[in-house]
Design an enzyme around this catalytic site. Sequence first.
Site, PDB file in Angstrom:
ATOM      1  N   SER A 114      53.368  87.263 -20.982  1.00 40.91           N
ATOM      2  CA  SER A 114      51.983  86.842 -21.216  1.00 40.91           C
ATOM      3  C   SER A 114      51.118  88.025 -21.625  1.00 40.91           C
ATOM      4  O   SER A 114      50.259  87.903 -22.513  1.00 40.91           O
ATOM      5  CB  SER A 114      51.379  86.251 -19.942  1.00 40.91           C
ATOM      6  N   ASP A 159      58.591  89.026  -8.714  1.00 37.91           N
ATOM      7  CA  ASP A 159      59.731  89.948  -8.770  1.00 37.91           C
ATOM      8  C   ASP A 159      59.384  91.403  -8.442  1.00 37.91           C
ATOM      9  O   ASP A 159      60.273  92.201  -8.189  1.00 37.91           O
ATOM     10  CB  ASP A 159      60.352  89.931 -10.176  1.00 37.91           C
ATOM     11  N   GLU A 258      69.616  87.311  -7.862  1.00 39.33           N
ATOM     12  CA  GLU A 258      69.987  86.462  -9.011  1.00 39.33           C
ATOM     13  C   GLU A 258      70.731  87.245 -10.100  1.00 39.33           C
ATOM     14  O   GLU A 258      71.707  86.774 -10.657  1.00 39.33           O
ATOM     15  CB  GLU A 258      68.657  85.998  -9.609  1.00 39.33           C
ATOM     16  N   ARG A 286      78.662  79.562   4.108  1.00 35.05           N
ATOM     17  CA  ARG A 286      77.737  78.649   3.419  1.00 35.05           C
ATOM     18  C   ARG A 286      76.881  79.448   2.445  1.00 35.05           C
ATOM     19  O   ARG A 286      76.550  80.601   2.716  1.00 35.05           O
ATOM     20  CB  ARG A 286      76.794  77.957   4.412  1.00 35.05           C
ATOM     21  N   ARG A 466      49.700 101.796  28.460  1.00 38.48           N
ATOM     22  CA  ARG A 466      48.531 102.558  27.984  1.00 38.48           C
ATOM     23  C   ARG A 466      48.284 103.783  28.851  1.00 38.48           C
ATOM     24  O   ARG A 466      47.325 104.522  28.643  1.00 38.48           O
ATOM     25  CB  ARG A 466      47.290 101.669  27.993  1.00 38.48           C
TER      26      ARG A 466
HETATM   27  P1  ADP Z   1      55.648  85.863 -18.184  1.00 37.58           P
HETATM   28  O1  ADP Z   1      54.208  86.104 -18.509  1.00 37.58           O
HETATM   29  O2  ADP Z   1      55.809  85.455 -16.750  1.00 37.58           O
HETATM   30  O3  ADP Z   1      56.519  87.013 -18.585  1.00 37.58           O
HETATM   31  P2  ADP Z   1      56.677  84.299 -20.438  1.00 37.58           P
HETATM   32  O4  ADP Z   1      57.514  85.407 -20.946  1.00 37.58           O
HETATM   33  O5  ADP Z   1      57.271  82.949 -20.405  1.00 37.58           O
HETATM   34  O6  ADP Z   1      56.105  84.562 -18.971  1.00 37.58           O
HETATM   35  O7  ADP Z   1      55.370  84.240 -21.335  1.00 37.58           O
HETATM   36  C1  ADP Z   1      54.369  83.283 -21.128  1.00 37.58           C
HETATM   37  C2  ADP Z   1      53.684  82.942 -22.437  1.00 37.58           C
HETATM   38  O8  ADP Z   1      53.164  84.124 -23.046  1.00 37.58           O
HETATM   39  C3  ADP Z   1      54.603  82.360 -23.517  1.00 37.58           C
HETATM   40  O9  ADP Z   1      54.812  80.975 -23.353  1.00 37.58           O
HETATM   41  C4  ADP Z   1      53.825  82.651 -24.781  1.00 37.58           C
HETATM   42  O10 ADP Z   1      52.784  81.721 -24.963  1.00 37.58           O
HETATM   43  C5  ADP Z   1      53.189  83.999 -24.473  1.00 37.58           C
HETATM   44  N1  ADP Z   1      54.002  85.082 -25.061  1.00 37.58           N
HETATM   45  C6  ADP Z   1      55.042  85.731 -24.488  1.00 37.58           C
HETATM   46  N2  ADP Z   1      55.548  86.661 -25.341  1.00 37.58           N
HETATM   47  C7  ADP Z   1      54.796  86.583 -26.461  1.00 37.58           C
HETATM   48  C8  ADP Z   1      54.787  87.287 -27.716  1.00 37.58           C
HETATM   49  N3  ADP Z   1      55.675  88.242 -27.973  1.00 37.58           N
HETATM   50  N4  ADP Z   1      53.855  86.936 -28.624  1.00 37.58           N
HETATM   51  C9  ADP Z   1      52.941  85.984 -28.376  1.00 37.58           C
HETATM   52  N5  ADP Z   1      52.905  85.301 -27.226  1.00 37.58           N
HETATM   53  C10 ADP Z   1      53.811  85.584 -26.282  1.00 37.58           C
END
Ligand code: ADP
Length: 745
Positions: A114, A159, A258, A286, A466
Amino acid sequence: MLTTPHRPTSLAVLTSGGDAAGMNAAVRAVVRSALHEGMQVHGVKEGLRGLVQGGDAIRLLSSGDVGGILQQGGTVLGTARCAEFRTREGRRQAAHHLVERGIDALIVVGGDGSLTGANIFREEWPGLLDELVDAGEIERGRADAHNRLTLVGMVGSIDNDMFGTDMTIGADTALHRITEAIDAIRSTASSHQRSFVIEVMGRHCGYLALMSALATGANWVLIPENPPDTDDWEESMCRALTAGRSIGRRQNLVIVAEGARDRHGSPITAEHVKAVLEERLGEDTRVTNLGHVQRGGSPSAFDRYLSTVLGYAAVQQVLTAPGAEAQLIGIREHQIISSPLMACVRQTQAVADVIAAGDYGTAMAMRGGSFTDSFDIIRTMVRAHPRATAAETERLRLAVLHAGGPAPGMNTAVRVAVRVGLDLGHTMLAVRNGFRGLRDGDVDELSWMDISGWVARGGAELGTSRHVPAEVDLAAIAGQIEAHRIDGILMIGGWAGYASAHLLHTRRSEHAALGLPIVCMPASINNDLPGSELSIGADTALNNIVANVDKIKQSAVASGRCFVVEVMGRHCGYLALMSGLATGAERVYLPEEGVSLSDLEEDLEALRIGFREGKRLGLVIRSENVDPVYTTSFIRALFEREGGHLFDVRESILGHIQQGGDPSPFDRIQATRLASTCVEYLIEQVGAGEPQSAFIGLRRGKIRFTGLDRFQALTEQEAHRPLEQSWMSLRPVAQIMAGPGPARG
Ligand code: ADP
């Protein structure tokens, strides 16, 4: 031509990427800080998608709109993946929707994806506005007035995998969820003598796996950054687990991140580990995949605090450097700082690349010192027997004791100290019931398994007191030190412990036996000890307070109620201020400031105005020793009488629930790190020509020692608190969050 960017008057805030607990607290802080600065603030629904959609997805927010969201998990603004935002056309629409509202500053809470996307948007902004002007969609004058987009980011990610911040929003809450789950699994595993393989989130980052292993006393952990050394790692794991069984361990807990992998980069799955345990050891095994439970639930006290201060700082950043390179606001070494956003994103991605390339040494080094230290501590803790590395002649006798009130995390610390000491070949002695026990010779030896299960146990198994020794006790204490041939003392406790240790240290010329090295480790819910920004137990107490105040607030079925809640802290207002920040209190009374009649009159007037304007709930937090006359009952009675028909008042003295309960993950982790460093320090000092005594602490996020003889110089002796308390600088933030106006929460 571009003109100099002006001070933005209108900003938008959004949450994007995976949801993380604390995002709401960040939004609330951004909204209230921006309003305080006289700005307009818009909330964007569904993350970057809301920017592209415009319309109702972008709307003005008032202070009241973000009331009551501080304690909610997830994000009330919503978050979504958005494919359109990856296209220039999508971003052109987004620019249109912002600029038509006069918005030219954007605060994003999200992950590296994002933040990268938002930065592309920022870089393209002037070009996007030109396109909009050329297409006749906006006026040139409007484009010129908003020629730069100011972008500030905060990392919302469970994370904890991002550079530029030591903690991401949501990571501490995720650790709470994981720790609670593993504590619960431990009891069932132990009842049936079963093995459990627990998978936790973290595709490229082993933070959650490593820290939860440290916090729960897991018996093996597999993380992406540090794959097992050998090809037949299964064999070493089985050997360690078998050794554990042979000394009576009733359960095996293996934590798998993971993204765990072997040396060749092949994934290690929880199912594979289960198969190994069943086939090679015949263990009833388990698998539990904690999955989305890790993301959910109400944010921890730390996440509420962190998000609040970051949100406040993000708004300040928008105002101090409008139009500048995008910044990321984070916490590093206990300080809120800003760093160039894209440099942080690039470094974060570099770790993933290094792991993918199999360069694990570099990956661990890039994670930093405390990550590697934690891994080393786990290696010692999972052993079934000490390595006993010290030569016969160098074996020491080290004593551990508590003093002061009980603090969650004390048992965790003793467990680590004992295992680290035994592992190095020394004898570890338990002194029961503090310095009184030392005087009376209540001393016995502890073995490797004596402290099994103590990692998660609240209270103080060794007993604490104490009691500060009187002059007449000193000769008896010196006599016991000689009789038990004690070479060094680790005191894990609070003010009484520091005062006692200091007393012994200053009388060493009169009683030679008192010249032994003593190290004090801060363990007190009050956080009132010198040389450390935090003491063990305070985080658990804060979480206890926050959980209970949340419930108290929910009990207000009728509107027009004000609660006066009294919290502990002795002469230190740390718990009061921090719990005020984390629960949305409108007023906090601190012993450092005291309270006067005119203060109370002013607060009463503010409450009257608030309730008259529609406020439904009031919350005031009072630290226990603020004033001997203006007690909690007094304030309750005064407010009740003067509130008239506008509101009624209830008081709640939280009492000893604050000291109880199992230690929080943070307290367990810090107790582990500090106790292990203390034992190493003691060993070093015993061997030194002139042994020193000290107190250990966390300062600017790092472990540091201060000479014990500085105890008096660093504290207010009358008030029993440190002269410098860095958390006091948070008072203005708390005030802004409470602010004037109705419908707070
Ligand atoms: P996070 O922010 O948790 O890393 P994502 O990688 O899924 O999550 O990114 C969330 C959103 O950010 C994507 O759905 C997209 O809209 C936008 N985004 C991510 N990378 C790019 C990029 N390189 N260019 C433009 N928008 C991006």
